[in-house]
Design an enzyme around this catalytic site. Structure first.
Site, PDB file in Angstrom:
ATOM      1  N   HIS A   1      -3.832   5.255 -10.757  1.00 51.18           N
ATOM      2  CA  HIS A   1      -2.625   4.440 -10.592  1.00 51.18           C
ATOM      3  C   HIS A   1      -1.379   5.311 -10.525  1.00 51.18           C
ATOM      4  CE1 HIS A   1      -0.802   0.408 -10.665  1.00 51.18           C
ATOM      5  NE2 HIS A   1       0.233   1.042 -11.170  1.00 51.18           N
ATOM      6  N   TYR A   2      -1.316   6.315 -11.385  1.00 47.34           N
ATOM      7  CA  TYR A   2      -0.182   7.251 -11.375  1.00 47.34           C
ATOM      8  C   TYR A   2      -0.096   7.972 -10.029  1.00 47.34           C
ATOM      9  CZ  TYR A   2       2.316  11.610 -12.327  1.00 47.34           C
ATOM     10  OH  TYR A   2       3.162  12.692 -12.261  1.00 47.34           O
ATOM     11  N   LEU A   3      -1.219   8.461  -9.524  1.00 46.27           N
ATOM     12  CA  LEU A   3      -1.218   9.186  -8.264  1.00 46.27           C
ATOM     13  C   LEU A   3      -0.847   8.276  -7.095  1.00 46.27           C
ATOM     14  CD1 LEU A   3      -4.371  11.440  -8.740  1.00 46.27           C
ATOM     15  CD2 LEU A   3      -1.959  12.126  -8.885  1.00 46.27           C
TER      16      LEU A   3
ATOM     17  N   LYS B   1       2.907   8.004  -7.245  1.00 41.97           N
ATOM     18  CA  LYS B   1       3.525   9.231  -6.734  1.00 41.97           C
ATOM     19  C   LYS B   1       3.377   9.312  -5.213  1.00 41.97           C
ATOM     20  CE  LYS B   1       5.286  11.843  -8.860  1.00 41.97           C
ATOM     21  NZ  LYS B   1       6.699  11.870  -9.351  1.00 41.97           N
TER      22      LYS B   1
END
Length: 200
Positions: A122-124, A127
């Site tokens: 989810h973070y990637l 980003k």
């Protein structure tokens, strides 16, 4: 140059503010109300702002912007979206509106093609969305994608691109140096590069 630093009180941001000063720039630290600013070096300008609700004039008077912020490893997906995706995208748009000369993004290895099975998926993805928005913004930009970060100062010996071991480490001190370099170095214009600190 007046350089707005989002995430200025973070582990990488503090190093970046100091590095910008040593290069003769005037860092403008974007800080939330109530943030601990004690570690910021003397001479840094403070500008109040929250990435989840930025004022339209946040980039006024700045020549460059560096996004070195992050929602943190303990936050939920909603906050990751608010800061790492939506906050970054909003700051990009405001920088464009303010006529900022350069926008430097601290991204992450893996953000080019997020692995849906990764613990950081989810973070990637957040980003990735921010990076792609920056590329399409029309701003002069640079995107730095380090491998796993350490809290070390680093020795200044770094690798980029195909020479990077994606399972390697990147010292925050080295990352800050690269971010500061990318603010003015024409070799970074329009570039997206992975990086690591070379093993000792």
């Amino acid at each position: 140059m007046h350089v707005l630093v989002a995430g200025a009180t973070g582990k990488t941001g503090l190093r970046l503010v100091r590095e910008l000063q040593t290069r003769g720039h005037q860092p403008v630290a974007l800080v939330r109300e109530g943030s601990d600013t004690a570690a910021l070096p003397e001479g840094a300008t403070l500008r109040r702002g929250d990435l989840t609700n930025l004022d339209t004039d946040v980039c006024d008077g700045c020549d460059a912007v560096v996004f070195a912020a992050g929602s943190g490893g303990s936050t939920d997906d909603a906050m990751t979206d608010k800061v790492d995706r939506d906050g970054a995208i909003r700051l990009i748009d405001l920088a464009s509106d303010a006529g900022v000369d350069r926008f430097v993004m601290l991204s992450s290895v893996g953000a080019d093609d997020p692995d849906p099975d990764s613990d950081l998926a989810h973070y990637l993805q957040a980003k990735h969305a921010a990076d792609e928005h920056l590329k399409a913004s029309g701003l002069s930009y640079a995107i730095v994608r380090p491998v796993a970060l350490t809290d070390d100062d680093g020795g200044g010996d770094v690798r980029f691109g195909d020479a990077v071991d994606v399972r390697g480490k990147a010292a925050r001190g080295d990352v800050a140096t690269v971010l500061a370099q990318a603010v003015t170095d024409s070799d970074w214009t329009g570039q997206t590069r992975t990086m690591e600190s070379a093993p000792a």
